[in-house]
Design an enzyme around this catalytic site. Structure first.
Site, PDB file in Angstrom:
ATOM      1  N   ARG A  82      53.149 -24.252  50.135  1.00 41.51           N
ATOM      2  CA  ARG A  82      53.540 -22.935  49.611  1.00 41.51           C
ATOM      3  C   ARG A  82      52.359 -22.288  48.860  1.00 41.51           C
ATOM      4  NH1 ARG A  82      58.111 -24.432  46.791  1.00 41.51           N
ATOM      5  NH2 ARG A  82      59.539 -24.164  48.518  1.00 41.51           N
ATOM      6  N   ARG A  86      22.060 -19.497  31.753  1.00 36.57           N
ATOM      7  CA  ARG A  86      21.456 -19.205  33.068  1.00 36.57           C
ATOM      8  C   ARG A  86      22.418 -19.698  34.148  1.00 36.57           C
ATOM      9  NH1 ARG A  86      19.410 -22.902  36.391  1.00 36.57           N
ATOM     10  NH2 ARG A  86      21.482 -22.298  36.998  1.00 36.57           N
ATOM     11  N   ASP A 128      22.439 -31.491  36.084  1.00 35.25           N
ATOM     12  CA  ASP A 128      22.676 -31.344  37.521  1.00 35.25           C
ATOM     13  C   ASP A 128      21.708 -30.361  38.172  1.00 35.25           C
ATOM     14  OD1 ASP A 128      24.219 -32.021  39.851  1.00 35.25           O
ATOM     15  OD2 ASP A 128      24.851 -29.926  39.802  1.00 35.25           O
ATOM     16  N   ASP A 129      21.320 -29.300  37.449  1.00 40.41           N
ATOM     17  CA  ASP A 129      20.383 -28.328  38.046  1.00 40.41           C
ATOM     18  C   ASP A 129      19.061 -29.007  38.369  1.00 40.41           C
ATOM     19  OD1 ASP A 129      22.079 -26.019  37.619  1.00 40.41           O
ATOM     20  OD2 ASP A 129      21.683 -26.388  35.511  1.00 40.41           O
ATOM     21  N   GLU A 178      24.731 -28.376  32.363  1.00 38.93           N
ATOM     22  CA  GLU A 178      24.849 -27.480  33.515  1.00 38.93           C
ATOM     23  C   GLU A 178      24.458 -26.059  33.137  1.00 38.93           C
ATOM     24  OE1 GLU A 178      25.921 -28.535  36.526  1.00 38.93           O
ATOM     25  OE2 GLU A 178      25.656 -26.529  37.356  1.00 38.93           O
ATOM     26  N   ASP A 179      23.592 -25.465  33.933  1.00 37.50           N
ATOM     27  CA  ASP A 179      23.247 -24.050  33.791  1.00 37.50           C
ATOM     28  C   ASP A 179      22.699 -23.658  32.411  1.00 37.50           C
ATOM     29  OD1 ASP A 179      23.750 -23.745  36.403  1.00 37.50           O
ATOM     30  OD2 ASP A 179      25.465 -22.418  36.218  1.00 37.50           O
ATOM     31  N   ASN A 234      24.140 -28.450  49.044  1.00 40.00           N
ATOM     32  CA  ASN A 234      24.896 -28.131  47.851  1.00 40.00           C
ATOM     33  C   ASN A 234      25.017 -29.366  46.953  1.00 40.00           C
ATOM     34  OD1 ASN A 234      27.064 -27.562  46.066  1.00 40.00           O
ATOM     35  ND2 ASN A 234      27.658 -25.910  47.454  1.00 40.00           N
ATOM     36  N   TYR A 280      34.143 -22.845  43.391  1.00 41.95           N
ATOM     37  CA  TYR A 280      32.732 -23.131  43.117  1.00 41.95           C
ATOM     38  C   TYR A 280      31.939 -21.978  43.746  1.00 41.95           C
ATOM     39  CZ  TYR A 280      28.724 -26.314  42.556  1.00 41.95           C
ATOM     40  OH  TYR A 280      27.548 -26.880  42.192  1.00 41.95           O
ATOM     41  N   LYS A 292      32.844 -27.303  38.147  1.00 39.12           N
ATOM     42  CA  LYS A 292      32.175 -28.580  38.453  1.00 39.12           C
ATOM     43  C   LYS A 292      33.141 -29.739  38.277  1.00 39.12           C
ATOM     44  CE  LYS A 292      27.985 -27.946  39.632  1.00 39.12           C
ATOM     45  NZ  LYS A 292      26.587 -28.235  39.698  1.00 39.12           N
ATOM     46  N   ASN A 330      21.456 -19.563  45.051  1.00 38.93           N
ATOM     47  CA  ASN A 330      22.855 -19.138  45.062  1.00 38.93           C
ATOM     48  C   ASN A 330      22.994 -17.885  44.207  1.00 38.93           C
ATOM     49  OD1 ASN A 330      23.843 -21.424  46.496  1.00 38.93           O
ATOM     50  ND2 ASN A 330      23.751 -22.635  44.605  1.00 38.93           N
TER      51      ASN A 330
HETATM   52  P1  NAD Z   1      15.164 -20.246  37.152  1.00 40.00           P
HETATM   53  O1  NAD Z   1      15.457 -18.858  36.715  1.00 40.00           O
HETATM   54  O2  NAD Z   1      14.928 -21.311  36.131  1.00 40.00           O
HETATM   55  O3  NAD Z   1      13.864 -20.229  38.104  1.00 40.00           O
HETATM   56  C1  NAD Z   1      13.567 -19.228  39.033  1.00 40.00           C
HETATM   57  C2  NAD Z   1      12.110 -19.359  39.447  1.00 40.00           C
HETATM   58  O4  NAD Z   1      11.843 -18.404  40.470  1.00 40.00           O
HETATM   59  C3  NAD Z   1      11.089 -19.095  38.342  1.00 40.00           C
HETATM   60  O5  NAD Z   1      10.009 -19.980  38.466  1.00 40.00           O
HETATM   61  C4  NAD Z   1      10.606 -17.668  38.616  1.00 40.00           C
HETATM   62  O6  NAD Z   1       9.268 -17.453  38.197  1.00 40.00           O
HETATM   63  C5  NAD Z   1      10.683 -17.644  40.123  1.00 40.00           C
HETATM   64  N1  NAD Z   1      10.832 -16.258  40.595  1.00 40.00           N
HETATM   65  C6  NAD Z   1      11.739 -15.341  40.208  1.00 40.00           C
HETATM   66  N2  NAD Z   1      11.501 -14.167  40.847  1.00 40.00           N
HETATM   67  C7  NAD Z   1      10.440 -14.371  41.642  1.00 40.00           C
HETATM   68  C8  NAD Z   1       9.727 -13.539  42.546  1.00 40.00           C
HETATM   69  N3  NAD Z   1      10.073 -12.277  42.749  1.00 40.00           N
HETATM   70  N4  NAD Z   1       8.677 -14.070  43.196  1.00 40.00           N
HETATM   71  C9  NAD Z   1       8.329 -15.364  43.003  1.00 40.00           C
HETATM   72  N5  NAD Z   1       8.976 -16.186  42.167  1.00 40.00           N
HETATM   73  C10 NAD Z   1      10.014 -15.694  41.494  1.00 40.00           C
HETATM   74  O7  NAD Z   1      16.357 -20.675  38.086  1.00 40.00           O
HETATM   75  P2  NAD Z   1      16.728 -22.152  38.593  1.00 40.00           P
HETATM   76  O8  NAD Z   1      17.654 -22.832  37.671  1.00 40.00           O
HETATM   77  O9  NAD Z   1      15.515 -22.895  38.935  1.00 40.00           O
HETATM   78  O10 NAD Z   1      17.586 -21.783  39.880  1.00 40.00           O
HETATM   79  C11 NAD Z   1      16.991 -21.124  40.957  1.00 40.00           C
HETATM   80  C12 NAD Z   1      17.997 -20.913  42.046  1.00 40.00           C
HETATM   81  O11 NAD Z   1      18.360 -22.164  42.575  1.00 40.00           O
HETATM   82  C13 NAD Z   1      19.312 -20.254  41.609  1.00 40.00           C
HETATM   83  O12 NAD Z   1      19.612 -19.212  42.502  1.00 40.00           O
HETATM   84  C14 NAD Z   1      20.326 -21.339  41.727  1.00 40.00           C
HETATM   85  O13 NAD Z   1      21.580 -20.844  42.138  1.00 40.00           O
HETATM   86  C15 NAD Z   1      19.722 -22.179  42.806  1.00 40.00           C
HETATM   87  N6  NAD Z   1      20.239 -23.542  42.785  1.00 40.00           N
HETATM   88  C16 NAD Z   1      20.754 -24.039  43.940  1.00 40.00           C
HETATM   89  C17 NAD Z   1      21.258 -25.302  43.969  1.00 40.00           C
HETATM   90  C18 NAD Z   1      21.849 -25.837  45.236  1.00 40.00           C
HETATM   91  O14 NAD Z   1      22.548 -25.178  45.887  1.00 40.00           O
HETATM   92  N7  NAD Z   1      21.587 -27.040  45.612  1.00 40.00           N
HETATM   93  C19 NAD Z   1      21.250 -26.077  42.818  1.00 40.00           C
HETATM   94  C20 NAD Z   1      20.706 -25.555  41.640  1.00 40.00           C
HETATM   95  C21 NAD Z   1      20.200 -24.271  41.644  1.00 40.00           C
END
Ligand code: NAD
Length: 545
Positions: A29, A138, A250-251, A227-228, A438, A74, A156, A394
């Site tokens: 349901r 973040r 986790d990041d 996380e984040d 992921n 998620y 999570k 993401n």
């Molecule tokens: P963050 O903000 O710490 O790092 C981003 C990086 O990208 C920085 O080094 C920044 O200088 C660089 N950047 C930003 N704009 C830019 C540009 N125009 N040109 C070049 N470099 C640029 O973020 P984060 O925690 O490292 O996460 C990054 C991404 O990874 C997020 O979108 C997050 O969703 C994704 N992520 C995915 C997974 C997964 O699916 N496995 C896990 C964790 C994070």
């Protein structure tokens, strides 16, 4: 026997209608209702309300329909939920309801020991096993969302339960409010958090020192997952705590492990010897650096020297190639893999670096959608028989390229993984299936193994064990289909394999605290892990031992 929630015979009236039905019917349901809702945010709120009201039905629904429901609870829809947290957060529960989430703010610092000690009576379970803690600074690729980060902690933990079999009553999502620098939230009269700018990192670190100490004092076996958190806090927080408490980020580490698992598969398929791989990261934040260092360590474990391993990596951030000689002061987390080549200061754009390095693998963790352009994909295809392209940012709109773009840009030769889900693609009459790198492949199994072995800490070796467990969990059919990751619907089974690998590694390192598990054969250990898991449709056994 399935439960029947219908009215009991002979009793007149009651809070429920005549035929509520079995748990299975309740799930059916709820699924029908979910599918009838067109708006994604409303789907999310429906599921969140269901989780609060009847966890068994929620987890029965999610666990049986992972492909359909994980994008709601998620990524990507969780991002929308966090952005709209002040609109969708329900009113406070009745005074005597068990605590389901914990919000703390900096002003709680003095009373923190008392608050955390009192938690034991307020929680639905005396043995808390895992907490996901965020400060919302973040969130995904969406920036500072203040207390809206709670959505991530809850999401999570829902996956720890649905995909890992952790007991839902033993989980606690926590959001810590240090203020926010998000102007929109600060100006929003409905915002739920503190209306003040974010405190400086040093002050936040002092709060976290007390928080971690008190959590550990009251819940000594509890795993804490960070996380984040913004990069400038995420790395020090991990550094300060990883050798003292059972915790991980986790990041940084979960992402590292899941991407490593996909990379291990991709390296075995691209026909290039490990020593000749060249790996370019676009994005050098906590995820990019965390992943690069995890893969670098893997190269070392495969027999390369530390320097040989480091030489395989190039990082690009918003200022260009990350290099010691480019003229700015590099933050600590970027220094380990920074390059020293003389050309570095001239290499400002991703395309320039791609042309300079000619990488075998291009990994995006930049938060910037569409940056793996057709030209860049064409270049990758011109250097490699099977170019590895992982667009991991993401949510979907932030992915560096879509699966379709990657397939077209490389004439169908790409070994592709993304962070958010993409549909399979047809190209030149052939069907291609994307990999989804992921974190949910890793953290439920890593957490489950850490909980069951009651580890005293979570060193890098456990993270590597989880990546290896994942890379070796594919069925013959999945290997035949050239998949990088197993089918997501098998996640529960995959998490069991990962948990076993993690427990065995913990035993090897002597950081486990459950002696009787050491004597079990591999087969019996797997049976043990399977039996300990929470199953919403059968009498659940608590995961603690
Ligand atoms: P963050 O903000 O710490 O790092 C981003 C990086 O990208 C920085 O080094 C920044 O200088 C660089 N950047 C930003 N704009 C830019 C540009 N125009 N040109 C070049 N470099 C640029 O973020 P984060 O925690 O490292 O996460 C990054 C991404 O990874 C997020 O979108 C997050 O969703 C994704 N992520 C995915 C997974 C997964 O699916 N496995 C896990 C964790 C994070």
């Amino acid at each position: 026997m399935p439960h029947n929630f219908s009215k009991t015979q002979g009793l007149p009236g009651g809070p429920e209608p005549a035929f509520v039905g079995t748990k299975e019917l309740l799930i059916e349901r709820a699924l029908a209702r979910l599918r009838s809702i067109p708006d994604p945010l409303c789907k999310y709120t429906m599921l969140a309300a269901l989780r609060a009201r009847n966890p068994d039905v929620f987890y029965g629904l999610v666990g049986g329909n992972l492909q359909e429901t994980t994008p709601i609870i998620y990524t990507p829809i969780i991002g929308l939920a966090c952005q709209n947290w002040s609109l969708i957060h329900p009113p406070p529960p009745e005074a005597d309801s068990p605590l389901q989430s914990l919000y703390l703010s900096y002003s709680d610092l003095e009373k923190l020991p008392e608050i955390i000690a009192n938690l034991k009576t307020a929680l639905p379970h005396d043995q808390m096993e895992i907490s996901v803690v965020t400060d919302g600074s973040r969130v995904l690729g969406l920036g500072d969302l203040g207390v809206g980060g709670m959505g991530i902690s809850q999401g999570k933990l829902s996956l720890y339960v649905a995909a890992g079999g952790v007991n839902p009553k033993a989980t606690l999502p926590i959001a810590i409010d240090f203020g926010t620098d998000n102007e929109k939230l600060l100006a929003d009269p409905l915002y739920l958090g503190l209306r003040q700018r974010r405190l400086d990192d040093e002050t936040c670190q002092k709060f976290m020192e007390v928080f971690m100490k008190e959590m550990h004092k009251n819940f000594p076996s509890m795993i804490i997952q960070f996380e984040d958190w913004h990069t400038t806090l995420a790395f020090p927080l991990l550094q300060d705590n990883r050798d003292i408490y059972p915790c991980f980020n986790d990041d940084i580490q979960g992402t590292g492990a899941v991407v490593l698992a996909g990379a291990i598969r991709a390296f075995s398929l691209n026909g290039v010897a490990l020593k000749d791989q060249k790996i370019l990261f676009f994005g050098a934040g906590s995820s990019g650096v965390g992943v690069a260092e995890t893969i670098c360590k893997y190269f070392e474990l495969q027999g390369l020297t530390e320097q040989e391993a480091k030489d395989k990596f190039w990082l690009v951030d918003s200022k260009g190639l990350v290099a010691h000689n480019r003229g700015d002061k590099l933050p600590i987390h970027k220094q380990y893999l920074a390059r020293s080549e003389p050309d570095a200061p001239k290499l400002r754009t991703l395309q320039e670096v791609v042309e300079h390095v000619k990488p075998t693998a291009l990994l995006g963790l930049s938060t910037v959608g569409g940056t793996f352009t057709k030209e860049i994909l064409n270049l990758m295809a011109s250097y490699n028989k099977r170019p590895i392209v992982f667009a991991l940012s993401n949510p979907v709109a932030q992915a560096e390229c879509t699966f379709e773009e990657a397939v077209e840009g490389t004439d169908g030769r790409v070994l592709y993984a993304s962070g958010s889900p993409f549909d399979p693609v047809s190209y030149n009459n052939k069907r291609y299936e994307p990999g989804q790198g992921n974190n949910m492949y890793i953290f439920p199994g890593l957490g489950l193994g850490a909980i069951l072995a009651r580890v005293s800490k979570i060193p890098e070796e456990l993270v590597h064990a989880s990546a290896n467990g994942l890379a070796h969990s594919l069925t013959p059919d999945e290997l035949e289909r050239n998949l990088l990751y197993p089918d997501i619907e098998r996640i529960r089974e995959v998490s069991i394999k990962i948990a076993v690998a993690v427990i065995r590694e913990a035993q090897k390192l002597g950081i486990d605290r459950v002696e009787e598990l050491r004597e079990l054969s591999d087969k019996d250990l797997e049976t043990y892990v399977r039996r300990k898991g929470y199953h919403p449709l059968i009498q659940a056994e608590a995961t603690q031992v």
